[in-house]
Design a protein around this motif. Structure first.
Motif: not given
Length: 81
Positions: A57-71
């Motif tokens: 598992i990878v936890l993505l921090p708020d504001g990370a961008v995945v394929e151009g979309v903020p997560v």
């Protein structure tokens, strides 16, 4: 790790609360409390997070961008190999 991230990560791995508790060496009640938002100690949260990360598992921090979309509050799974 937010309650939503914990539940999503656990389900992504196909784990029950009991399986996560065993892997993290915490009680099932601790897993349940964290997922329900009741909260647990920081140490227990870190044990659960490490167990999930150890299984990919990878936890993505708020504001990370995945394929151009903020997560916000995202969870990912490392690809094998």
């Amino acid at each position: 790790m937010t309650p939503v991230q914990l539940r999503a990560a656990r389900l992504m791995l196909g784990w029950t609360q009991d399986e996560l508790a065993k892997a993290a060496k915490v009680s099932r009640a601790s897993v349940n409390r964290h997922e329900s938002g009741t909260g647990v100690g920081e140490g227990q949260t870190l044990l659960m997070q490490r167990a999930l990360e150890d299984d990919g598992i990878v936890l993505l921090p708020d504001g990370a961008v995945v394929e151009g979309v903020p997560v916000f509050g995202g969870v990912g799974l490392r690809r094998p190999g």
